[in-house]
Design a protein around this motif. Structure first.
Motif, mmCIF file in Angstrom:
data_model
loop_
_atom_site.group_PDB
_atom_site.id
_atom_site.type_symbol
_atom_site.label_atom_id
_atom_site.label_comp_id
_atom_site.label_asym_id
_atom_site.label_seq_id
_atom_site.Cartn_x
_atom_site.Cartn_y
_atom_site.Cartn_z
ATOM 1 N N ALA A 195 0.831 -1.204 0.000
ATOM 2 C CA ALA A 195 0.000 0.000 0.000
ATOM 3 C C ALA A 195 0.871 1.262 0.000
ATOM 4 O O ALA A 195 0.427 2.325 -0.451
ATOM 5 C CB ALA A 195 -0.925 0.001 1.201
ATOM 6 N N PHE A 196 2.095 1.171 0.476
ATOM 7 C CA PHE A 196 3.001 2.313 0.490
ATOM 8 C C PHE A 196 3.810 2.412 -0.817
ATOM 9 O O PHE A 196 4.017 3.500 -1.341
ATOM 10 C CB PHE A 196 3.955 2.212 1.682
ATOM 11 N N PHE A 197 4.265 1.269 -1.334
ATOM 12 C CA PHE A 197 5.158 1.284 -2.484
ATOM 13 C C PHE A 197 4.458 1.701 -3.780
ATOM 14 O O PHE A 197 5.084 2.331 -4.636
ATOM 15 C CB PHE A 197 5.811 -0.088 -2.676
ATOM 16 N N LEU A 198 3.200 1.378 -3.960
ATOM 17 C CA LEU A 198 2.511 1.750 -5.187
ATOM 18 C C LEU A 198 2.384 3.277 -5.325
ATOM 19 O O LEU A 198 2.775 3.829 -6.358
ATOM 20 C CB LEU A 198 1.142 1.078 -5.293
ATOM 21 N N PRO A 199 1.878 4.005 -4.323
ATOM 22 C CA PRO A 199 1.827 5.469 -4.468
ATOM 23 C C PRO A 199 3.223 6.095 -4.570
ATOM 24 O O PRO A 199 3.425 7.069 -5.290
ATOM 25 C CB PRO A 199 1.115 5.955 -3.206
ATOM 26 N N PHE A 200 4.192 5.505 -3.867
ATOM 27 C CA PHE A 200 5.568 5.992 -3.937
ATOM 28 C C PHE A 200 6.118 5.843 -5.362
ATOM 29 O O PHE A 200 6.785 6.744 -5.889
ATOM 30 C CB PHE A 200 6.432 5.211 -2.929
ATOM 31 N N GLY A 201 5.819 4.723 -5.994
ATOM 32 C CA GLY A 201 6.248 4.491 -7.376
ATOM 33 C C GLY A 201 5.541 5.407 -8.352
ATOM 34 O O GLY A 201 6.142 5.880 -9.333
ATOM 35 N N ILE A 202 4.268 5.695 -8.120
ATOM 36 C CA ILE A 202 3.533 6.604 -9.002
ATOM 37 C C ILE A 202 4.077 8.025 -8.880
ATOM 38 O O ILE A 202 4.234 8.734 -9.893
ATOM 39 C CB ILE A 202 2.021 6.539 -8.705
#
Length: 139
Positions: free
Chosen positions: A7-14
């Protein structure tokens, strides 16, 4: 436990992909204007955004990383095309304003002749002929 931080890595990657695409747009404009310093700085920040976009891979989403990587390639190719176009526009000479001069019939009939000046000799010249005789010329 493997997907706890997804849940943290996806927005961070976007967010990283957005940074990379924004820097790719800056690279495009800088390449078109031949600004090497700006290209280097924007590419350096693009690298940070591209590495951040790789974080989305931990959640199984690779699209932000693909978008970030392809954005720079597209920007470099498009920037080179724009650079060629900008140089072609800058190299085009400005149109010259030509004044139309009406000539009278008398001016057309009489051609302009430049006055012919005879050479002027400041002092007499002395030359020796083959027989030893001196010849002087005065101007």
């Amino acid at each position: 436990m493997f997907r706890d931080l997804a849940a943290f890595f996806l927005p961070f990657g976007i967010i990283g992909a957005v940074i990379a695409v924004a820097c790719a747009i800056v690279v495009l404009l800088a390449v078109a204007r031949s600004a090497a310093g700006v290209v280097g700085g924007a590419t350096g920040v693009w690298i940070v955004g591209a590495v951040m976009s790789l974080a989305s891979g931990f959640s199984g989403q690779w699209i932000p990383a693909i978008v970030a990587g392809s954005a720079l390639i597209v920007a470099l190719v498009a920037g080179l095309g724009l650079r060629v176009a900008v140089r072609a526009i800058e190299a085009r000479p400005a149109p010259a304003i030509v004044a139309v001069v009406e000539e009278s019939a008398a001016a057309v009939e009489q051609p302009a002749v430049a006055p012919v000046r005879e050479p002027r000799i400041a002092r007499p010249r002395v030359a020796e002929r083959l027989g030893g005789e001196l010849v002087t010329s005065k101007g």
